[in-house]
Design a protein around this motif. Structure first.
Motif, PDB file in Angstrom:
ATOM      1  N   SER A 266       0.823  -0.965  -0.235  1.00  0.00           N
ATOM      2  CA  SER A 266       0.050   0.041   0.044  1.00  0.00           C
ATOM      3  C   SER A 266       0.938   1.217   0.048  1.00  0.00           C
ATOM      4  O   SER A 266       1.158   1.916  -0.954  1.00  0.00           O
ATOM      5  N   CYS A 267       1.489   1.616   1.279  1.00  0.00           N
ATOM      6  CA  CYS A 267       2.210   2.776   1.106  1.00  0.00           C
ATOM      7  C   CYS A 267       3.281   2.727   0.538  1.00  0.00           C
ATOM      8  O   CYS A 267       4.128   3.868   0.153  1.00  0.00           O
ATOM      9  N   CYS A 272       2.471   1.664   6.694  1.00  0.00           N
ATOM     10  CA  CYS A 272       1.071   1.072   6.729  1.00  0.00           C
ATOM     11  C   CYS A 272       1.085  -0.392   7.480  1.00  0.00           C
ATOM     12  O   CYS A 272      -0.022  -0.781   7.875  1.00  0.00           O
ATOM     13  N   GLY A 273       2.086  -1.279   7.215  1.00  0.00           N
ATOM     14  CA  GLY A 273       2.136  -2.584   7.540  1.00  0.00           C
ATOM     15  C   GLY A 273       1.422  -3.487   6.610  1.00  0.00           C
ATOM     16  O   GLY A 273       1.210  -4.760   6.758  1.00  0.00           O
ATOM     17  N   CYS A 275       2.342  -4.722   3.989  1.00  0.00           N
ATOM     18  CA  CYS A 275       3.146  -5.927   3.386  1.00  0.00           C
ATOM     19  C   CYS A 275       3.913  -6.825   4.367  1.00  0.00           C
ATOM     20  O   CYS A 275       4.840  -7.517   3.785  1.00  0.00           O
ATOM     21  N   CYS A 305       8.813  -3.933   1.841  1.00  0.00           N
ATOM     22  CA  CYS A 305       8.710  -2.683   0.964  1.00  0.00           C
ATOM     23  C   CYS A 305       9.859  -1.714   1.161  1.00  0.00           C
ATOM     24  O   CYS A 305      10.188  -0.919   0.340  1.00  0.00           O
TER      25      CYS A 305
END
Ligand code: FES
Length: 318
Positions: A266-267, A272-273, A275, A305
């Motif tokens: 996502s981020c 954001c967590g 991954c 990430c």
């Protein structure tokens, strides 16, 4: 929960570089409720997802408000929001997620730096509504570039808010140590803003003996993900035994994707967590701002990430 379609009902230039967006349900369905500290994953463009805190009153139904700082080095997220998103546009967003919730306490300190004010607005409204004690301290470079200052001055809790501008009078200078030392016993601290501001506040609190259980933080800034100066290493996919080399200048997530191993992201900046991946062997070098210190020390998960490895091999629970 599935992603939601929302419509931009209002767009407002709050100050130079910061725009707020009011999002309402695209159809008749009600928007899911949220709690103070929550954010949305906003699909700014295909494959480009960014996290923005909800800053309106969680008790207010039918509307999400986010505020976006246009980052000078934007990789497309904040620039896309500022340049392309207009009233009437439809946006895909996640249901509200909360990695920065309030903990019930008699007293709370809310320290905001710059655009880090956004989750604090929702927190201040919730704390005021519940009658809990709190103070909000909002710091920025210049009052003319700090969003929501007027809104805070007109709020019912204006007496509990102080605003500090770097270019203001020296007498109004923000002094984290003084505020932390003067806080009632058992106070919880919430901090959000640029990494330097957060590091200073959290280090000061730790020096004064504040336990981690009363320190709450949310980062916005993305991590440095990979550079030529980084060491190369290998990862093994536990389910297949596949051994994959990660060169110095490439991210684990990209190398995995190149080999057909897809991890949701996502981020893409360690915030954001999404991954988060289990680590069965080896030592990750954590570069995210999502995991807590104790989760990092456990060494059993990492964010591919942005994070890398201290050991020559990581065996991943994939
Ligand atoms: Fe957000 Fe990795 S995608 S932490």
């Amino acid at each position: 929960m599935n992603e939601l379609m929302v419509r931009v009902a209002r767009r407002q230039q709050e100050v130079d570089g910061i725009c707020s967006f009011d999002l309402v349900a695209d159809h008749e369905a009600a928007l899911p409720a949220f709690t103070a500290g929550a954010h949305l994953d906003v699909h700014v463009a295909p494959g480009l997802i960014r996290q923005y805190s909800l800053c309106n009153d969680p008790a207010e139904p039918g509307r999400y408000r986010i505020a976006v700082l246009r980052e000078p080095a934007s990789r497309g997220g904040s620039a896309g929001m500022h340049e392309r998103v207009q009233v009437g546009d439809r946006l895909k967003v996640s249901p509200p997620k909360n990695h920065f919730p309030l903990t019930p306490a008699k007293h709370s300190l809310l320290f905001a730096g710059g655009i880090g004010v956004t989750p604090m607005l929702a927190m201040a409204r919730t704390l005021f509504a519940t009658g809990a004690g709190f103070e909000m301290h909002y710091c920025g470079r210049s009052a003319s570039r700090m969003a929501f200052v007027d809104e805070l001055a007109q709020s019912a809790f204006a007496a509990q808010v102080r605003v500090y501008a770097d270019d203001g009078e020296p007498a109004q200078k923000f002094d984290a140590r003084l505020l932390l030392e003067g806080a009632p016993e058992g106070t919880h601290l919430y901090v959000c803003g640029p990494a330097g501001f957060m590091g200073h506040v959290l280090d000061t609190a730790r020096q004064l003996g504040w336990p981690e259980s009363r320190l709450h933080r949310e980062y916005f800034a993305g991590a440095v993900t990979a550079s030529a100066a980084d060491a190369a290493f290998d990862v093994r996919v536990a389910s297949t035994g596949q051994l994959i080399h990660v060169p110095s200048h490439k991210r684990v997530i990209d190398v995995l994707a190149d080999h057909g191993v897809d991890v949701p992201v996502s981020c893409e900046s360690g915030v954001c967590g999404t991954c988060l991946t289990g680590v069965l062997e080896g030592a990750p070098e954590h570069r995210d701002s999502f995991l807590t210190d104790s989760e990092r020390q456990a060494n059993d998960q990492f964010t591919p990430c942005c994070s890398r490895a201290c050991s020559p091999l990581l065996v991943l629970d994939l």
